[in-house]
Design a protein around this motif. Structure first.
Motif, PDB file in Angstrom:
ATOM      1  N   ARG A 175      20.620  48.733  35.697  1.00  0.00           N
ATOM      2  CA  ARG A 175      20.555  48.253  34.316  1.00  0.00           C
ATOM      3  C   ARG A 175      21.766  47.450  33.867  1.00  0.00           C
ATOM      4  O   ARG A 175      21.747  46.831  32.815  1.00  0.00           O
ATOM      5  CB  ARG A 175      20.364  49.442  33.380  1.00  0.00           C
ATOM      6  CG  ARG A 175      19.107  50.214  33.684  1.00  0.00           C
ATOM      7  CD  ARG A 175      18.870  51.305  32.659  1.00  0.00           C
ATOM      8  NE  ARG A 175      17.884  52.279  33.054  1.00  0.00           N
ATOM      9  CZ  ARG A 175      16.585  52.072  33.088  1.00  0.00           C
ATOM     10  NH1 ARG A 175      16.105  50.910  32.780  1.00  0.00           N
ATOM     11  NH2 ARG A 175      15.757  53.031  33.456  1.00  0.00           N
ATOM     12  N   ASP A 224      16.218  39.945  40.027  1.00  0.00           N
ATOM     13  CA  ASP A 224      15.751  40.178  38.661  1.00  0.00           C
ATOM     14  C   ASP A 224      15.761  41.689  38.418  1.00  0.00           C
ATOM     15  O   ASP A 224      15.058  42.435  39.086  1.00  0.00           O
ATOM     16  CB  ASP A 224      14.331  39.634  38.509  1.00  0.00           C
ATOM     17  CG  ASP A 224      13.700  39.951  37.170  1.00  0.00           C
ATOM     18  OD1 ASP A 224      14.414  40.393  36.246  1.00  0.00           O
ATOM     19  OD2 ASP A 224      12.475  39.764  37.045  1.00  0.00           O
ATOM     20  N   SER A 270      14.928  43.261  35.593  1.00  0.00           N
ATOM     21  CA  SER A 270      14.086  43.685  34.477  1.00  0.00           C
ATOM     22  C   SER A 270      13.021  44.700  34.896  1.00  0.00           C
ATOM     23  O   SER A 270      12.424  45.359  34.057  1.00  0.00           O
ATOM     24  CB  SER A 270      13.429  42.481  33.810  1.00  0.00           C
ATOM     25  OG  SER A 270      12.560  41.818  34.716  1.00  0.00           O
ATOM     26  N   ARG A 271      12.785  44.810  36.203  1.00  0.00           N
ATOM     27  CA  ARG A 271      11.819  45.785  36.730  1.00  0.00           C
ATOM     28  C   ARG A 271      12.473  46.572  37.862  1.00  0.00           C
ATOM     29  O   ARG A 271      13.478  46.149  38.414  1.00  0.00           O
ATOM     30  CB  ARG A 271      10.601  45.060  37.292  1.00  0.00           C
ATOM     31  CG  ARG A 271       9.788  44.389  36.235  1.00  0.00           C
ATOM     32  CD  ARG A 271       8.427  44.069  36.771  1.00  0.00           C
ATOM     33  NE  ARG A 271       8.209  42.628  36.708  1.00  0.00           N
ATOM     34  CZ  ARG A 271       7.329  41.993  37.441  1.00  0.00           C
ATOM     35  NH1 ARG A 271       6.610  42.639  38.332  1.00  0.00           N
ATOM     36  NH2 ARG A 271       7.163  40.704  37.314  1.00  0.00           N
TER      37      ARG A 271
END
Length: 78
Positions: free
Chosen positions: A9, A49, A51-52
């Motif tokens: 995160r 990425d 975000s996932r």
């Protein structure tokens, strides 16, 4: 090859995961459906990425996998 999912995160999480992956005596790959990078590579890891959840692939036996997962437990997805 053993697999599990993680969630990173923050930039600090990325740095910590790289540090933990780097000391493993086996290859560790991290990626998503589109891209897969060497988890020991700073440049590769920052290109992902976040975000996932990400897929981790560790080329090790089950005992080594469990030890590695204990070290990265704060990043594991349930």
């Amino acid at each position: 090859m053993q697999e599990f999912n993680i969630s990173l995160r923050s930039f600090q999480d990325v740095q910590e995961f790289i540090s933990l992956a780097t000391v493993q005596p086996f290859p560790v790959l991290v990626g998503n459906d589109v891209q897969q990078v060497n988890a020991k590579s700073f440049m590769g890891m920052v290109s992902l990425d976040y975000s996932r959840p990400l897929h981790v692939h560790a080329d090790c036996d089950i005992q080594a996998l469990r030890t590695f997962q204990q070290k990265v437990c704060k990043f594991l997805c349930e």
